[in-house]
Design an enzyme around this catalytic site. Structure first.
Site: not given
Length: 308
Positions: A149, A244, A274
């Site tokens: 991320s 996502d 995610h």
């Protein structure tokens, strides 16, 4: 979007358990309260470190780090955690780092970079680069950048910045990263209301990290996809969750590297969301993906490219 069809029951159980860790008024919490809730949520999923792994907390030129070792490693992983540049730290991804260490045999060094909004861009990038330089002075052997991320964004930013400054970075494994893609197109709209991360979340985290008065000039240290030159980057493996909003950033980053003549491979994981690294012990799809991630890290460290 029919998430009931795309996402299996194991993953839904993970999504529900994550949601149960957040209070009903989570959106009204202060930043400090959000961090406490996030850390508590991460603790709910934390697995015990493998017995073979030892760790040590240190600082690298003032940046807190945690060093994981198993045996006598010849390669080093620099790991940057996710959390939207706002939450997370050494504890939130402790087990992920320990398991990468155990599965690859590599030294893993986790970076506890400064967080927004107290420390806006480029603070997190500066900390990541500081640790990267410290690693080169402290250990022999090549370096693989790994992050999820926000951490994937930081690793890519370091890889871009490192060109012409070091040849020690031989690979990067970037997990559901947000690299500054078009938020008004593709997966940002297709999965704008996906479980675990929404388009609105992304806009919030982007705004809270961005310095006041920052112009619109491309800044690859903040948004790697805004770079105009993708040549000379290390071998790159990108892993995304299909459900996502940031999914297409991984595809687009791969395409940019390939167009520039580099090595890049994109793995898009069907039915995952995610943040699924925390589901690797409870969700079959996440477990399989984590195995692919570990294989990629090990291969890149040894200069092996198994994706042709």
């Amino acid at each position: 979007m029919n998430y009931e069809r795309l996402i299996d029951e194991e993953t839904w159980a993970f999504i529900r358990k994550t949601g149960e860790c957040y209070p009903d008024d989570a959106v009204d919490l202060s930043i400090e309260e959000q961090r406490k809730v996030y850390d508590a949520m991460a603790a709910e999923f934390r697995a015990a470190r493998p017995d073979a792994v030892t760790c040590e907390d240190r600082t690298a030129e003032g940046v807190p780090i945690r060093i994981y070792t198993a045996g006598e490693p010849g390669y080093t992983v620099m790991f940057c955690h996710g959390g939207g540049f706002v939450v997370g730290g050494l504890e939130s991804h402790d087990d992920v780092c320990a398991e990468i260490c155990a599965q690859t045999g590599y030294r893993v060094v986790a970076v506890d970079y400064r967080l927004a909004p107290e420390h806006k861009h480029p603070a997190a990038f500066e900390d990541a680069w500081t640790v990267c330089e410290w690693l080169q002075h402290s250990y022999e052997g090549d370096i693989v950048l790994v992050g999820d991320s926000a951490g994937a964004n930081l690793c890519a930013a370091v890889a871009h910045y490192a060109r012409g400054r070091t040849s020690r970075i031989v690979g990067q494994v970037l997990i559901y990263g947000a690299f500054g893609g078009d938020i008004n197109a593709g997966s940002y709209l297709e999965h704008a209301h996906a479980p675990m991360l929404t388009r609105d979340d992304i806009l919030f985290y982007g705004d809270i990290r961005r310095p006041e008065g920052q112009g619109t000039d491309p800044d690859p240290t903040m948004a790697p996809l805004s770079d105009t030159d993708f040549s000379g980057l290390p071998a790159t493996v990108l892993v995304s969750a299909d459900c996502d909003p940031v999914r297409d950033d991984s595809r687009d980053y791969r395409d940019k590297i390939l167009e520039a003549g580099g090595k890049a491979h994109w793995i898009n994981e069907p039915g995952l969301v995610h943040g699924y690294l925390r589901a690797r012990h409870s969700v079959g799809r996440a477990r399989d993906s984590f195995e692919r991630i570990s294989v990629a890290v090990e291969a890149l460290g040894q200069g092996v490219w198994p994706y042709d």
